[in-house]
Design an enzyme around this catalytic site. Structure first.
Site, PDB file in Angstrom:
ATOM      1  N   SER A   1       0.687  -1.211  -0.097  1.00 19.06           N
ATOM      2  CA  SER A   1      -0.038  -0.116  -0.029  1.00 19.06           C
ATOM      3  C   SER A   1       0.968   1.260  -0.037  1.00 19.06           C
ATOM      4  O   SER A   1       2.118   1.218   0.540  1.00 19.06           O
ATOM      5  CB  SER A   1      -0.790  -0.078   1.280  1.00 19.06           C
ATOM      6  OG  SER A   1      -1.449   1.328   1.489  1.00 19.06           O
TER       7      SER A   1
ATOM      8  N   TYR B   1      -1.570  -0.624  10.297  1.00 21.69           N
ATOM      9  CA  TYR B   1      -1.637  -0.895   9.137  1.00 21.69           C
ATOM     10  C   TYR B   1      -0.308  -0.577   7.979  1.00 21.69           C
ATOM     11  O   TYR B   1       0.092  -1.245   7.231  1.00 21.69           O
ATOM     12  CB  TYR B   1      -2.891  -0.269   8.574  1.00 21.69           C
ATOM     13  CG  TYR B   1      -3.063  -0.397   7.081  1.00 21.69           C
ATOM     14  CD1 TYR B   1      -3.612  -2.076   6.487  1.00 21.69           C
ATOM     15  CD2 TYR B   1      -3.148   0.529   5.994  1.00 21.69           C
ATOM     16  CE1 TYR B   1      -3.767  -2.026   5.161  1.00 21.69           C
ATOM     17  CE2 TYR B   1      -3.430   0.143   4.612  1.00 21.69           C
ATOM     18  CZ  TYR B   1      -3.682  -1.117   4.033  1.00 21.69           C
ATOM     19  OH  TYR B   1      -3.586  -1.412   3.080  1.00 21.69           O
TER      20      TYR B   1
HETATM   21  N1  NAP Z   1      -8.745  -0.611  -1.471  1.00 25.32           N
HETATM   22  C1  NAP Z   1      -7.672   0.110  -1.152  1.00 25.32           C
HETATM   23  O1  NAP Z   1      -7.732   1.439  -1.062  1.00 25.32           O
HETATM   24  C2  NAP Z   1      -6.052  -0.497  -0.975  1.00 25.32           C
HETATM   25  C3  NAP Z   1      -5.176   0.428  -0.994  1.00 25.32           C
HETATM   26  C4  NAP Z   1      -3.861  -0.140  -0.668  1.00 25.32           C
HETATM   27  C5  NAP Z   1      -3.679  -1.721  -0.668  1.00 25.32           C
HETATM   28  N2  NAP Z   1      -4.946  -2.301  -0.331  1.00 25.32           N
HETATM   29  C6  NAP Z   1      -4.670  -3.898  -0.162  1.00 25.32           C
HETATM   30  O2  NAP Z   1      -5.246  -4.370  -1.510  1.00 25.32           O
HETATM   31  C7  NAP Z   1      -5.530  -5.833  -0.551  1.00 25.32           C
HETATM   32  C8  NAP Z   1      -6.909  -6.218  -1.036  1.00 25.32           C
HETATM   33  O3  NAP Z   1      -7.917  -5.349  -0.643  1.00 25.32           O
HETATM   34  P1  NAP Z   1      -9.296  -4.856  -1.336  1.00 25.32           P
HETATM   35  O4  NAP Z   1      -8.900  -3.425  -1.332  1.00 25.32           O
HETATM   36  O5  NAP Z   1      -9.412  -5.660  -2.485  1.00 25.32           O
HETATM   37  O6  NAP Z   1     -10.225  -4.902  -0.223  1.00 25.32           O
HETATM   38  P2  NAP Z   1     -11.579  -6.184  -0.157  1.00 25.32           P
HETATM   39  O7  NAP Z   1     -12.338  -5.963  -1.239  1.00 25.32           O
HETATM   40  O8  NAP Z   1     -11.948  -5.908   1.175  1.00 25.32           O
HETATM   41  O9  NAP Z   1     -10.809  -7.505  -0.221  1.00 25.32           O
HETATM   42  C9  NAP Z   1      -9.978  -7.842   0.764  1.00 25.32           C
HETATM   43  C10 NAP Z   1      -9.935  -9.421   0.369  1.00 25.32           C
HETATM   44  O10 NAP Z   1      -9.332 -10.265   1.350  1.00 25.32           O
HETATM   45  C11 NAP Z   1      -9.871 -11.207   1.885  1.00 25.32           C
HETATM   46  N3  NAP Z   1      -9.797 -11.657   3.265  1.00 25.32           N
HETATM   47  C12 NAP Z   1     -10.254 -10.934   4.291  1.00 25.32           C
HETATM   48  N4  NAP Z   1      -9.612 -11.234   5.350  1.00 25.32           N
HETATM   49  C13 NAP Z   1      -9.350 -12.889   5.110  1.00 25.32           C
HETATM   50  C14 NAP Z   1      -8.824 -13.749   6.056  1.00 25.32           C
HETATM   51  N5  NAP Z   1      -8.860 -13.554   7.344  1.00 25.32           N
HETATM   52  N6  NAP Z   1      -8.520 -14.906   5.434  1.00 25.32           N
HETATM   53  C15 NAP Z   1      -8.722 -14.740   4.027  1.00 25.32           C
HETATM   54  N7  NAP Z   1      -8.990 -13.959   3.125  1.00 25.32           N
HETATM   55  C16 NAP Z   1      -9.209 -12.652   3.847  1.00 25.32           C
HETATM   56  C17 NAP Z   1     -11.260 -10.815   1.629  1.00 25.32           C
HETATM   57  O11 NAP Z   1     -12.225 -12.279   1.548  1.00 25.32           O
HETATM   58  P3  NAP Z   1     -13.209 -12.900   2.592  1.00 25.32           P
HETATM   59  O12 NAP Z   1     -13.896 -11.798   3.303  1.00 25.32           O
HETATM   60  O13 NAP Z   1     -14.102 -13.744   1.805  1.00 25.32           O
HETATM   61  O14 NAP Z   1     -12.272 -13.665   3.345  1.00 25.32           O
HETATM   62  C18 NAP Z   1     -11.254 -10.379   0.175  1.00 25.32           C
HETATM   63  O15 NAP Z   1     -11.251 -11.216  -0.745  1.00 25.32           O
HETATM   64  C19 NAP Z   1      -5.096  -5.738   0.773  1.00 25.32           C
HETATM   65  O16 NAP Z   1      -4.055  -6.464   1.178  1.00 25.32           O
HETATM   66  C20 NAP Z   1      -5.255  -4.182   1.175  1.00 25.32           C
HETATM   67  O17 NAP Z   1      -4.419  -4.017   2.147  1.00 25.32           O
HETATM   68  C21 NAP Z   1      -5.977  -1.872  -0.771  1.00 25.32           C
END
Ligand code: NAP
Length: 266
Positions: free
Chosen positions: A142, A155
């Site tokens: 991130s 985080y």
């Molecule tokens: N969105 C942003 O602005 C942003 C910015 C920078 C970095 N990121 C990073 O991008 C990555 C993906 O996030 P996203 O933005 O796509 O958010 P998201 O839509 O909330 O996706 C998160 C994913 O992680 C899974 N997950 C959460 N807890 C879990 C657990 N205990 N075991 C297994 N799977 C788990 C969720 O699936 P289930 O709930 O089905 O388990 C979901 O598929 C993360 O690492 C986040 O830190 C996001």
């Protein structure tokens, strides 16, 4: 399918957001898939759509990567399935609350997922990749990795770990045929923000990227051989200058004498 078969990609956090888009794009590039997350219904729906549209084999593994036993189960797949050629370490959660308003158990759970699970899965897949002289590890960090003041500090710290681990692996894996990439997304329009307690509608629209654009840019960065991809950053030279400043510091960070400004031993 006319696309050349690329092996199998295991994508964590594939049930929504960034991980679901990686799954779609990698299947279209010719990868079979293993999709990992907790929500079976969402994984099954995505798997059916992707295999219908691409003809690729898509397997679903329901696992809570916050639980050690489930992490080890996924690690075993990475150790034993030699068709796996790519690991997308994407599953992660965020938080926005400052330290004094944060629950320490939630912080520890975030470290378990963002740091411990990612590390264990990386270590599980690496020996096979090196032995076979081929493999790709994409670690989703991130911008909080380099801007820990922006969101919750644990985080940011967890994502700084992801960046540092990836930079270290890049050096260690030189010449092995294994590729590593750290992706540093800025705000991306996913459910992440609801989970972190900040509705995305509260963010200024000009800082929020579409998920498909973020992943497509990150995959372009991977194809261009970038170690660190920051999809939003307009000038690649700005990251190069930041990295250059770090390299200038390195030779002077460990010395026998304290710096003169501390007045020690004078
Ligand atoms: N969105 C942003 O602005 C942003 C910015 C920078 C970095 N990121 C990073 O991008 C990555 C993906 O996030 P996203 O933005 O796509 O958010 P998201 O839509 O909330 O996706 C998160 C994913 O992680 C899974 N997950 C959460 N807890 C879990 C657990 N205990 N075991 C297994 N799977 C788990 C969720 O699936 P289930 O709930 O089905 O388990 C979901 O598929 C993360 O690492 C986040 O830190 C996001």
């Amino acid at each position: 399918m006319t696309t050349q078969h690329q092996g199998t990609a295991l994508v964590t956090g594939a049930s929504s957001g960034i991980g679901a888009v990686y799954a779609d794009r990698l299947a279209r590039q010719g990868y079979d898939l293993i999709l990992v997350a907790r929500n079976r219904g969402r994984l099954d729906t995505l798997a059916a759509r992707i295999s219908d549209e691409t003809g690729r084999s898509v397997e679903v593994v329901v696992a809570d990567l916050g639980q050690g036993s489930d992490v080890r189960r996924v690690a075993d797949i990475l150790k034993t399935d030699h068709s796996i050629t790519a690991l997308i370490n994407n599953a992660g959660v965020g938080a926005a609350a400052p330290a004094l308003q944060s629950d320490i158990d939630a912080m520890e759970a975030m470290i378990d997922l963002n740091v411990t699970a990612l590390t264990r899965l990386t270590y599980a897949v690496l020996p096979g990749f090196v032995a076979r002289g081929r493999g790709t590890i994409v670690n989703i960090a991130s911008i909080a990795a380099i801007g820990p003041e922006v969101l919750n500090g644990v985080y940011g710290g967890s994502k700084a770990f992801v960046l540092a681990l990836t930079q270290s692996l890049f050096k260690e894996l030189a010449g092995t045929g294994v590729t590593v990439q750290a992706v540093l997304p800025g705000a991306t329009a996913t459910e992440f923000w609801d989970v972190a307690g900040v509705p995305i509608a509260h963010l200024p629209g000009e800082i929020v990227m579409k998920t498909t654009d973020m992943v497509d840019a990150a995959l372009a960065g991977l194809a261009q051989g970038e170690l660190v991809t920051i999809p939003s950053l307009p000038q690649a030279e700005d990251w190069a200058a930041y990295e250059q400043a770090r390299q200038v510091l390195l030779p002077n960070l460990s010395r026998a004498q304290p710096a003169a400004r501390y007045g020690v031993g004078v």
